[in-house]
Design a protein around this motif. Sequence first.
Motif, short mmCIF file in Angstrom:
data_model
loop_
_atom_site.label_atom_id
_atom_site.label_comp_id
_atom_site.label_asym_id
_atom_site.label_seq_id
_atom_site.Cartn_x
_atom_site.Cartn_y
_atom_site.Cartn_z
N LYS A 183 6.25 10.23 -28.36
CA LYS A 183 6.76 10.07 -26.73
C LYS A 183 5.70 9.20 -26.09
O LYS A 183 4.53 9.65 -26.16
N ILE A 184 6.31 8.20 -25.56
CA ILE A 184 5.41 7.37 -24.72
C ILE A 184 6.09 7.11 -23.29
O ILE A 184 7.08 7.05 -23.06
N ASP A 185 5.01 7.49 -22.29
CA ASP A 185 5.39 7.29 -20.96
C ASP A 185 6.46 8.01 -20.82
O ASP A 185 7.71 7.57 -20.01
N GLY A 186 6.83 9.26 -21.27
CA GLY A 186 7.91 10.12 -20.90
C GLY A 186 9.08 10.10 -21.74
O GLY A 186 10.04 10.70 -21.46
N LYS A 187 9.06 9.04 -22.53
CA LYS A 187 10.42 8.59 -23.09
C LYS A 187 10.17 8.86 -24.78
O LYS A 187 9.14 8.31 -25.30
N THR A 188 10.92 9.76 -25.34
CA THR A 188 10.73 9.82 -26.73
C THR A 188 11.32 8.60 -27.70
O THR A 188 12.55 8.20 -27.22
N GLN A 189 10.65 7.94 -28.65
CA GLN A 189 11.15 7.06 -29.44
C GLN A 189 12.18 7.40 -30.50
O GLN A 189 11.79 7.39 -31.77
N CYS A 190 13.21 7.84 -30.13
CA CYS A 190 14.40 8.50 -31.01
C CYS A 190 14.92 7.38 -31.97
O CYS A 190 15.10 6.25 -31.27
N PRO A 191 15.41 7.63 -33.01
CA PRO A 191 16.37 6.62 -33.59
C PRO A 191 17.62 6.30 -32.80
O PRO A 191 18.06 7.10 -32.04
N SER A 192 18.17 5.03 -33.01
CA SER A 192 19.78 4.89 -32.33
C SER A 192 20.49 5.99 -32.87
O SER A 192 20.64 6.14 -34.13
N PRO A 193 21.63 6.44 -31.97
CA PRO A 193 22.63 7.36 -32.58
C PRO A 193 23.44 6.76 -33.64
O PRO A 193 23.87 5.65 -33.72
N GLY A 194 23.42 7.45 -34.79
CA GLY A 194 24.17 7.03 -35.74
C GLY A 194 23.10 6.39 -36.84
O GLY A 194 23.48 6.44 -38.08
N PHE A 195 21.90 6.02 -36.47
CA PHE A 195 21.03 5.65 -37.41
C PHE A 195 20.57 6.60 -38.64
O PHE A 195 20.51 7.80 -38.40
N ALA A 196 20.66 5.97 -39.85
CA ALA A 196 20.09 6.67 -41.07
C ALA A 196 19.18 5.92 -41.80
O ALA A 196 19.44 4.67 -42.13
N PRO A 197 17.92 6.12 -42.24
CA PRO A 197 17.04 5.39 -43.15
C PRO A 197 17.56 5.05 -44.56
O PRO A 197 18.49 5.93 -44.88
N PHE A 198 17.60 3.94 -44.90
CA PHE A 198 18.29 3.37 -46.26
C PHE A 198 17.35 4.14 -47.52
O PHE A 198 17.82 4.39 -48.54
N GLN A 199 16.05 4.38 -47.30
CA GLN A 199 15.24 5.08 -48.16
C GLN A 199 15.85 6.28 -48.75
O GLN A 199 15.58 6.50 -50.06
N ALA A 200 16.59 6.88 -48.17
CA ALA A 200 16.97 8.28 -48.70
C ALA A 200 18.19 8.29 -49.69
O ALA A 200 18.53 9.05 -50.50
N GLN A 201 18.64 6.91 -49.96
CA GLN A 201 19.64 6.63 -51.09
C GLN A 201 18.90 6.24 -52.23
O GLN A 201 19.40 6.07 -53.38
N PHE A 202 17.62 6.15 -52.45
CA PHE A 202 16.92 5.38 -53.62
C PHE A 202 16.76 6.31 -54.58
O PHE A 202 16.69 5.93 -55.63
N ASP A 203 16.65 7.87 -54.20
CA ASP A 203 16.44 8.77 -55.41
C ASP A 203 17.49 8.70 -56.37
O ASP A 203 17.12 8.97 -57.47
N SER A 221 27.66 9.87 -33.66
CA SER A 221 28.24 9.15 -33.48
C SER A 221 27.60 7.58 -32.76
O SER A 221 26.69 7.97 -32.15
N TYR A 222 28.05 6.53 -33.23
CA TYR A 222 27.51 5.30 -32.64
C TYR A 222 27.60 5.19 -31.04
O TYR A 222 28.75 5.62 -30.68
N THR A 223 26.69 4.84 -30.55
CA THR A 223 26.85 4.62 -28.86
C THR A 223 26.56 3.00 -28.53
O THR A 223 27.23 2.57 -27.63
N ALA A 224 25.86 2.29 -29.35
CA ALA A 224 25.54 0.96 -29.17
C ALA A 224 26.69 0.19 -29.52
O ALA A 224 27.48 0.52 -30.52
N ASP A 225 27.29 -0.79 -28.48
CA ASP A 225 28.20 -1.76 -28.88
C ASP A 225 27.79 -2.96 -29.22
O ASP A 225 26.73 -3.48 -28.84
N ALA A 226 28.67 -3.91 -29.82
CA ALA A 226 28.35 -5.35 -30.21
C ALA A 226 28.06 -5.99 -29.11
O ALA A 226 28.94 -5.99 -27.85
N THR A 227 27.13 -6.74 -29.08
CA THR A 227 26.81 -7.79 -27.53
C THR A 227 27.49 -9.44 -28.20
O THR A 227 26.84 -9.84 -29.13
#
Length: 326
Positions: A183-203, A221-227
């Motif tokens: 948490k920096i300057d009152g804002k938590t550095q969370c993952p983007s909604p819908g994000f999952a790390p790819f490392q979880a699939q390697f096992d 659910s995703y919230t980011a749209d394509a630009t």
Amino acid sequence: MKTLHFILKSHFKKSKDIQQTGGFTLIELLVALLISFLIITPLLGFMISVMNTDRQEQAKTNSEEELQTALNYISRDLQQAVYIYDAAGVSAISSQLRYPNDATKVPLLVFWKRELVSEVIAAADNSKDDTFVYSLVVYYLITDTTNTTWSKAARIARWQIQDGVQAISGGEECTGYTAKYVKIDGKTQCPSPGFAPFQAQFDEADSLEQGMNKWQKSSSSYTADATVLIDYIDQSTASPRPNATCPPDSTSPAITWSRIADTRTNSMTGFYVCVDKTNTTAQVFIRGNAVARIENNKDKINYIDSRKTYFPTLSVRVQGRGYLFR
């Protein structure tokens, strides 16, 4: 009285003579108008032709400049890539990406990269250090020509989600995730909604490719749209528009290209990618449509050989320089 009568009579006679000899006849006026028309019409046509040519050349110049700017942006983006999906990989994870059921948005360039996050890690001297997180980037070919905001041609859009900055100790919770984040300057550095790390699939994967192709989004659910990155991309779907072709494979150095292109029934080749996943290399091809800048009728902006100079094509080959930590 006779003298005055003589003077007045002489004056009226002169006025009559002046009226008879001082103007133009109707025939003379018509001849003058005809001559003027014969002179002015070609000049006017020439001026219109010059203006149209200048407009067309300006449209072509603008297309070339915007294509180069877009390719420069994509090139810088790809330089940080740690893994680039080939055609089989894009097909494997397409249902996990944004817009899985939207036929007007085709994912063609998909890769993982290291994303710089500035001044988020607290240092011992109370300063803040930078760090890197992994992010997933997708470039789409968009063809919904009914959208009045954009041209009747196609366009390219960029979509990205990224991981949050995990805390070494302490930290804050983020909805849907078990880890804790800085948490920096009152804002938590969370993952983007819908994000999952790819490392979880390697096992459960036998190879890097297999693990990457098994990636799945998180439950949120995703919230980011394509630009939109660039508009006025060639939307032509029929011959004689150029085909999507990759460079020939080679053995020295060992390069095997995988073509990622629009595979719909009415496929477009204005944007496609050739990927050599072994060497984390991609060659991106973009063809613009300058005609669409000056013509609003979608039936008159298709590619034809006689005006191929108004469909400039540029490409760039980039090797990802990011390092993948497994």
